[in-house]
Design a protein around this motif. Structure first.
Motif, short mmCIF file in Angstrom:
data_model
loop_
_atom_site.label_atom_id
_atom_site.label_comp_id
_atom_site.label_asym_id
_atom_site.label_seq_id
_atom_site.Cartn_x
_atom_site.Cartn_y
_atom_site.Cartn_z
N ASP A 288 0.83 -1.20 0.00
CA ASP A 288 0.00 0.00 0.00
C ASP A 288 0.87 1.26 0.00
OD1 ASP A 288 -2.46 -1.37 0.12
OD2 ASP A 288 -2.23 -1.66 2.27
N PRO A 289 0.41 2.33 -0.64
CA PRO A 289 1.14 3.61 -0.59
C PRO A 289 0.95 4.27 0.78
CG PRO A 289 -0.89 3.86 -1.84
CD PRO A 289 -0.80 2.40 -1.48
N PHE A 290 1.68 3.80 1.76
CA PHE A 290 1.46 4.15 3.17
C PHE A 290 1.65 5.63 3.46
CE2 PHE A 290 5.78 2.73 2.42
CZ PHE A 290 6.54 3.73 2.99
N TRP A 291 2.34 6.35 2.60
CA TRP A 291 2.59 7.78 2.81
C TRP A 291 1.39 8.65 2.44
CZ3 TRP A 291 4.60 4.60 -0.83
CH2 TRP A 291 4.24 4.84 -2.15
N MET A 292 0.31 8.06 1.90
CA MET A 292 -0.81 8.87 1.46
C MET A 292 -2.17 8.27 1.79
SD MET A 292 -0.60 8.10 -2.67
CE MET A 292 -2.16 8.91 -3.00
N THR A 293 -2.22 7.12 2.45
CA THR A 293 -3.50 6.48 2.74
C THR A 293 -4.24 7.20 3.87
OG1 THR A 293 -2.33 4.93 4.19
CG2 THR A 293 -2.79 4.21 1.95
N GLN A 294 -5.58 7.04 3.89
CA GLN A 294 -6.40 7.70 4.90
C GLN A 294 -6.24 7.07 6.27
OE1 GLN A 294 -8.30 10.55 4.60
NE2 GLN A 294 -7.20 10.63 2.66
N GLU A 295 -5.90 5.79 6.32
CA GLU A 295 -5.65 5.11 7.58
C GLU A 295 -4.21 4.61 7.60
OE1 GLU A 295 -7.74 5.16 10.01
OE2 GLU A 295 -9.37 6.04 8.86
N ILE A 296 -3.73 4.18 8.76
CA ILE A 296 -2.38 3.65 8.86
C ILE A 296 -2.26 2.44 7.94
CG2 ILE A 296 -0.72 2.52 10.38
CD1 ILE A 296 -1.81 4.18 12.65
N ALA A 297 -1.24 2.44 7.08
CA ALA A 297 -1.01 1.34 6.15
C ALA A 297 0.47 0.96 6.18
CB ALA A 297 -1.44 1.74 4.74
N TYR A 298 0.74 -0.23 5.68
CA TYR A 298 2.11 -0.74 5.70
C TYR A 298 2.44 -1.36 4.34
CZ TYR A 298 1.46 -0.32 10.73
OH TYR A 298 1.20 0.16 11.98
N ALA A 299 3.71 -1.39 4.02
CA ALA A 299 4.20 -2.09 2.84
C ALA A 299 5.36 -2.96 3.31
CB ALA A 299 4.63 -1.11 1.76
N HIS A 300 5.04 -4.07 3.93
CA HIS A 300 6.05 -4.88 4.60
C HIS A 300 7.09 -5.44 3.64
CE1 HIS A 300 4.04 -4.59 8.45
NE2 HIS A 300 2.90 -4.96 7.89
N ALA A 301 6.71 -5.63 2.38
CA ALA A 301 7.65 -6.19 1.41
C ALA A 301 8.85 -5.28 1.17
CB ALA A 301 6.95 -6.49 0.09
N LEU A 302 8.72 -3.99 1.48
CA LEU A 302 9.87 -3.10 1.36
C LEU A 302 11.01 -3.55 2.27
CD1 LEU A 302 8.49 0.56 1.18
CD2 LEU A 302 9.68 -0.71 -0.59
N GLY A 303 10.65 -4.23 3.35
CA GLY A 303 11.67 -4.72 4.26
C GLY A 303 12.64 -5.68 3.60
N ASP A 304 12.18 -6.44 2.58
CA ASP A 304 13.07 -7.39 1.90
C ASP A 304 14.26 -6.67 1.30
OD1 ASP A 304 11.21 -9.30 2.58
OD2 ASP A 304 10.23 -9.29 0.62
N ALA A 305 13.98 -5.56 0.63
CA ALA A 305 15.07 -4.78 0.03
C ALA A 305 15.97 -4.20 1.12
CB ALA A 305 14.51 -3.68 -0.84
N THR A 306 15.34 -3.80 2.21
CA THR A 306 16.09 -3.16 3.29
C THR A 306 17.05 -4.14 3.95
OG1 THR A 306 14.25 -1.67 3.70
CG2 THR A 306 15.87 -1.91 5.46
#
Length: 582
Positions: free
Chosen positions: A248-266
């Motif tokens: 999810d585009p967590f920086w712009m959603t109306q509620e708290i959202a996460y993009a856990h798959a970004l952690g793989d790159a991290t």
């Protein structure tokens, strides 16, 4: 298990609020990560995601610094006084500060416009900065400003006014400051951002850059503009790579959202950076005991202090705004929705500053799973333990404090009502646009307050006669809402992860509960003074008003002598204009 240290450091232009996430070991980590935040409300909405991953990074053995740059978050200064050069100086300062704490290597971790800021900062080559981790990078300040100005243009359209992005740019070029989505955008910051582009920045050869982007589905690659910029970096000798991850585009959603798959790159990136060779190099003296990160806080009137306190085995982070002398009563701001403790467009920071200047101490905090606090977010009706722990911390830090007034917006107002009657220390409440959601009530409010106002507006009929109105799609939407208003859905649809407010309210419905009724019962039990503030341009407030009209118990509770109601007819849900906050 990682932990958080929060405090203030003396930045170049003013005090900076920073949270430092550290591994469990009591020694100085070799590798440090400094987060470079997103712009304006994107920073606010992404804080839970950023803090979650900062903790996970710290669990791998690195230290992570999450700052509020000058004029943002809990840091000193006003947003309209902040310039791009201020933020570059803040990052320069934080790099030196981390090095002074024992950092051996540093990665800059940017989000959105923060990526462009990080790229600008590393033009000045530093041996200690070994790489960049860029999440969803903005590569052109001018394009990003255009998107930002469209928020004001959309808001103006809702009120029947006509503003184009070109018109707004012209006003800024003339030296005016514009209010956009609750933020004062200065002509100086606008002019500086207009000229910043990744294509024009000279990145040191050999620097490691890892780009990670959120996409709608796993088969989608990074954006073409990102791949083009990556190719330019690689041609110039920069060690760059990019990957895409569903989320999810967590920086712009109306509620708290996460993009856990970004952690793989991290994690892959950190594993490459935090190698055994670096550990063996002696940089950062890994055997040296961890120093105290922050100077002792000052305790004068108007001073702020970061507080980390326990709650049910988790760490909560709060900010104390001190007042003149000791006082028995203070205000505690309960924060709900997707934002962290500063509130939408820093509204809670401004409120806290105004109250502390008037002699009233204020405490703002993130409850579990929000902002910088650890744990899992349980929803607004499960945070009683968090509120109680915050009052304990407030009393420990504010000399002589025995009584508190709870101040809450939206679901935080409802959480305050549910809690207040159980704690004798709570002597009053300010409830702003309280949340009494139901699918039927929301549909009725939408029909009554949105569609009726729309049909009566001049802008709507202008759109109709100009041919810019699609009657078929609007009719379909209207029918769906009307059906919902007439008969609630028997089973609510499952909420997405992060939709805590809605999912909690839906749970009440599926269990045959009634949020407005629970609100009425809890409010009736509280005997202290209550101020209810309702915005005139807000569907949440409209649904509350409708519930007062239709629920006999709530209507009765609202008529009690200890309760006063105020209305701001033009204001929106979060009081995004300065005139509504004064």
């Amino acid at each position: 298990m990682s932990s958080v240290n929060a405090g203030f450091v003396a930045g170049p232009a003013g005090k900076l609020s920073i949270s430092v996430f550290l591994p469990e070991q009591q020694y100085i980590p070799v590798h440090w990560v400094i987060h470079v935040p997103a712009f304006a409300e994107e920073m606010n909405k992404s804080r839970a995601m950023i803090s979650l991953h900062a903790r996970q990074m710290a669990d791998t053995g690195v230290a992570v610094v999450v700052p509020d740059l000058y004029g943002t978050g809990d840091s000193e200064g006003e947003f309209d006084d902040a310039h791009w050069k201020h933020w570059k100086s803040d990052l320069d300062y934080l790099i030196l500060w981390a090095q002074g704490q024992g950092a051996g290597t540093i990665t800059l971790w940017g989000l959105r416009l923060g990526c462009l800021l990080a790229l600008d900062v590393v033009q000045k080559e530093r041996e200690i900065v070994s790489g960049l981790l860029l999440w969803q990078p903005v590569l052109s300040g001018k394009l990003h400003l255009g998107q930002f100005l469209r928020l004001r243009m959309a808001s103006a359209m809702m009120s029947g006014a006509a503003e184009s992005v070109g018109d707004l740019r012209e006003l800024l070029l003339q030296g005016q400051t514009l209010e956009v989505a609750g933020y004062q955008l200065s002509a100086e910051l606008f002019a500086q951002l207009e000229t910043v582009s990744a294509a024009n920045l000279v990145i040191p050869r050999g620097l490691k850059i890892r780009v990670a982007e959120v996409v709608a589905s796993a088969d989608k690659p990074p954006l073409p503009v990102t791949l083009k910029q990556l190719e330019l970096w690689q041609r110039s000798g920069v060690d760059g790579s990019a990957s895409s991850h569903p989320g999810d585009p967590f920086w712009m959603t109306q509620e708290i959202a996460y993009a856990h798959a970004l952690g793989d790159a991290t994690w892959d990136y950190l594993a490459a950076m935090n190698t055994a060779e670096e550990q063996a190099s002696g940089k950062g003296e890994p055997g040296t005991l961890r120093p105290s990160l922050f100077p002792a806080p000052t305790t004068g009137p108007g001073d702020t202090e970061a507080v980390v306190f326990p709650c049910a085995g988790e760490e909560l982070v709060g900010i104390l705004h001190r007042s003149e002398g000791g006082t028995e009563r203070g205000v505690m701001i309960v924060v709900g929705g997707p934002q962290y403790r500063v509130g939408s467009h820093r509204q809670f920071v401004y409120l806290a500053r105004a109250l502390s200047e008037a002699g009233i101490p204020v405490f703002c905090f993130d409850y579990r799973g929000m902002g910088d606090s650890s744990g899992t977010l349980v929803g607004f009706d499960g945070v009683g333990t968090d509120i109680g722990s915050a009052i304990d911390a407030f009393q420990q830090k504010a000399t002589g404090l025995t009584e508190v007034v709870l101040w809450g917006l939206c679901d935080a107002a409802t959480a305050s009502v549910f809690y207040a009657q159980a704690d004798s220390r709570v002597k009053g409440m300010v409830l702003v646009n309280p949340w009494v959601y139901s699918s039927q009530g929301a549909a009725k409010a939408y029909l009554k307050h949105y569609y009726l106002d729309r049909f009566m507006s001049r802008a709507f009929w202008k759109k109709v006669f100009s041919g810019g109105y699609n009657p078929f799609s609007s009719a379909s939407s209207l029918i769906d809402i009307a059906v919902t208003a007439a008969k609630p859905k028997p089973e609510p649809e499952p909420a997405k992860a992060g939709d805590e407010c809605i999912s909690a309210a839906q749970q009440h419905e599926s269990q045959g509960g009634n949020l407005a009724q629970r609100f009425a019962v809890a409010l009736d039990k509280f005997k202290g003074p209550v101020l209810v503030i309702l915005s005139g341009n807000d569907l949440t407030a409209s649904e509350f008003s409708d519930a007062v009209s239709s629920n006999r118990d709530l209507s009765k509770a609202m008529k009690r002598k200890n309760l006063r109601q105020e209305s701001l007819p033009e204001a929106d849900h979060t009081f995004s204009k300065q005139q509504w906050r004064i």
